[in-house]
Write a protein that holds these residues in place. Structure first.
Motif, short mmCIF file in Angstrom:
data_model
loop_
_atom_site.label_atom_id
_atom_site.label_comp_id
_atom_site.label_asym_id
_atom_site.label_seq_id
_atom_site.Cartn_x
_atom_site.Cartn_y
_atom_site.Cartn_z
N PRO A 102 0.82 -1.21 0.00
CA PRO A 102 0.00 0.00 0.00
C PRO A 102 0.86 1.26 0.00
O PRO A 102 2.00 1.24 0.45
N LEU A 103 0.29 2.35 -0.51
CA LEU A 103 0.99 3.62 -0.60
C LEU A 103 1.25 4.16 0.80
O LEU A 103 0.32 4.29 1.60
N PRO A 104 2.49 4.46 1.14
CA PRO A 104 2.77 4.98 2.48
C PRO A 104 2.18 6.38 2.67
O PRO A 104 1.96 7.10 1.69
N PRO A 105 1.94 6.78 3.91
CA PRO A 105 1.35 8.10 4.15
C PRO A 105 2.35 9.22 3.85
O PRO A 105 3.57 9.01 3.89
N LEU A 106 1.83 10.38 3.56
CA LEU A 106 2.68 11.56 3.38
C LEU A 106 3.23 11.99 4.73
O LEU A 106 2.62 11.76 5.79
N PRO A 107 4.39 12.63 4.76
CA PRO A 107 4.99 13.05 6.04
C PRO A 107 4.21 14.18 6.70
O PRO A 107 3.68 15.07 6.03
N ASP A 108 4.15 14.14 8.01
CA ASP A 108 3.45 15.17 8.77
C ASP A 108 3.99 16.55 8.44
O ASP A 108 5.20 16.75 8.29
N GLY A 109 3.07 17.50 8.32
CA GLY A 109 3.46 18.89 8.14
C GLY A 109 3.81 19.28 6.71
O GLY A 109 4.16 20.44 6.46
N CYS A 110 3.71 18.34 5.78
CA CYS A 110 4.10 18.65 4.41
C CYS A 110 3.01 19.46 3.70
O CYS A 110 1.86 19.53 4.15
N PHE A 111 3.38 20.05 2.60
CA PHE A 111 2.52 20.96 1.84
C PHE A 111 1.19 20.32 1.47
O PHE A 111 0.12 20.91 1.63
N ALA A 112 1.22 19.08 0.98
CA ALA A 112 0.02 18.44 0.46
C ALA A 112 -1.00 18.12 1.56
O ALA A 112 -2.18 17.93 1.26
N LEU A 113 -0.57 18.06 2.82
CA LEU A 113 -1.48 17.73 3.91
C LEU A 113 -2.06 18.95 4.60
O LEU A 113 -2.96 18.82 5.43
N LEU A 114 -1.59 20.13 4.26
CA LEU A 114 -2.09 21.33 4.91
C LEU A 114 -3.53 21.62 4.49
O LEU A 114 -3.95 21.32 3.38
N ASP A 115 -4.27 22.23 5.40
CA ASP A 115 -5.59 22.73 5.07
C ASP A 115 -5.48 23.70 3.88
O ASP A 115 -4.52 24.47 3.78
N LEU A 116 -6.45 23.66 2.97
CA LEU A 116 -6.36 24.47 1.76
C LEU A 116 -6.22 25.96 2.07
O LEU A 116 -5.42 26.66 1.44
N GLU A 117 -6.96 26.46 3.04
CA GLU A 117 -6.87 27.88 3.35
C GLU A 117 -5.50 28.23 3.94
O GLU A 117 -4.94 29.29 3.63
N GLU A 118 -4.97 27.35 4.78
CA GLU A 118 -3.64 27.59 5.34
C GLU A 118 -2.59 27.62 4.23
O GLU A 118 -1.69 28.47 4.23
N ALA A 119 -2.71 26.70 3.30
CA ALA A 119 -1.74 26.64 2.21
C ALA A 119 -1.92 27.78 1.23
O ALA A 119 -0.95 28.21 0.59
N SER A 120 -3.13 28.28 1.08
CA SER A 120 -3.41 29.33 0.09
C SER A 120 -3.15 30.73 0.61
O SER A 120 -2.89 31.65 -0.19
N ALA A 121 -3.24 30.94 1.92
CA ALA A 121 -3.19 32.29 2.47
C ALA A 121 -1.97 33.10 2.02
O ALA A 121 -2.11 34.26 1.60
N PRO A 122 -0.75 32.55 2.09
CA PRO A 122 0.39 33.38 1.67
C PRO A 122 0.39 33.69 0.18
O PRO A 122 0.87 34.76 -0.22
N LEU A 123 -0.17 32.81 -0.64
CA LEU A 123 -0.23 33.11 -2.07
C LEU A 123 -1.29 34.17 -2.35
O LEU A 123 -1.08 35.05 -3.20
N VAL A 124 -2.41 34.12 -1.65
CA VAL A 124 -3.42 35.16 -1.80
C VAL A 124 -2.82 36.52 -1.49
O VAL A 124 -2.99 37.49 -2.24
#
Length: 298
Positions: A102-124
């Motif tokens: 099975p596909l292993p989990p993504l690492p904690d705290g990485c970009f792909a696991l962040l909440d969309l708003e948290e990840a988008s805020a600096p780009l906005v």
């Protein structure tokens, strides 16, 4: 908007993506006086060494995430200089590309696991500060299914729609809302483009590295997305190539990206191709300019 310089923002997942997807286009627009800002979402710190001739820069190492991040920053600075563009790091952590079944989990705290708003805020906020007329990023598939590329699309799409809304992503002392006028998806990969290069190389009596791959099942199952906009960039292949080589840990100068002689490439496919995803102004396709419809507004 009268009298303002045109501004282009290209949003990418990792350092080196900006050099393999639309690089000659950003170099061309920068040379023509457009303000071009390349945005890199992550530090690329989980990228493997893909160049067998790579030598770690003196005074650095390539063992920890922090050390890899430092090397990738040096490479990115050199690539931005080669393209003549501005650059900004969003500062998120590379998610890596886990493989297995099975596909292993993504690492904690990485970009792909962040909440969309948290990840988008600096780009906005960056969109509101830089005020691009045009944005480019990846299509919803990410171009290929790397979790950071998919999240990069989601974040750029969110920023395109949210940056002009004063009720969203409210930051005390932040920049005023700004609505970009056009959003494009890069066409960094095209089986039609590879096939054209393959046939041209065979026609010139050269060995093509693409034959087995083009005939493979994987290639046949890759859908071709619509191309609405073709930018002539043969005069900027050298800047693109210099930017690629700058990413020494990732790009093999004897590898895939340099397999096609540049005169053949210029002859059979002299453009970089884009898909107009959304537009807030009138324009008609096909286009030969990312700023089609914008220039008459400015």
């Amino acid at each position: 908007m009268s009298g303002e310089p045109l501004r282009l923002m290209a949003v990418h997942a990792h350092p080196d993506d900006e050099s393999s997807k639309g690089a000659a286009t950003t170099a061309r627009y920068a040379a023509e006086g457009v303000e071009v800002l390349v945005v890199t979402c992550t530090g690329g710190e989980r990228g493997d060494v893909l160049n067998p001739t790579f030598a770690v820069p003196e005074g650095h190492e390539f063992t920890t995430l922090e050390a890899k991040r430092a090397v990738r920053r040096l490479e990115m600075a050199a690539a931005a200089a080669a393209l003549g563009v501005q650059h900004h790091w969003l500062g998120f952590v590379d998610s890596g590309l886990p493989e297995g079944d099975p596909l292993p989990p993504l690492p904690d705290g990485c970009f792909a696991l962040l909440d969309l708003e948290e990840a988008s805020a600096p780009l906005v906020e960056l969109v509101r500060t830089f005020r691009p007329h045009v944005m480019t990023t990846y299509d919803p598939s990410g171009g290929y299914p790397h979790p950071d590329h998919i999240r990069c699309h989601e974040v750029a799409f969110e920023a395109y729609h949210a940056a002009g809304d004063a009720q969203r992503y409210v930051v005390e002392g932040g920049a005023e809302p700004w609505e970009p006028l056009k959003l494009y998806y890069n066409h960094g990969f095209s089986i039609d483009r590879l096939r054209a290069a393959h046939e041209a190389m065979l026609g010139a009596g050269l060995e093509s590295p693409f034959g087995d791959w083009i005939s493979s099942r994987d290639a046949r199952e890759i859908p071709e997305r619509e191309v609405t906009t073709r930018i002539e960039v043969a005069d900027y292949f050298a800047q693109r190539d210099a930017a690629l080589v700058a990413h020494a840990s990732q790009i093999d100068p004897a590898g895939f990206f340099f397999a096609v002689p540049r005169d053949i490439e210029a002859d059979v496919w002299s453009t970089e191709d884009f898909e107009l995803a959304e537009s807030r102004i009138d324009t008609s396709t096909p286009e030969d300019d990312l700023f089609a419809g914008v220039r008459k507004e400015s």
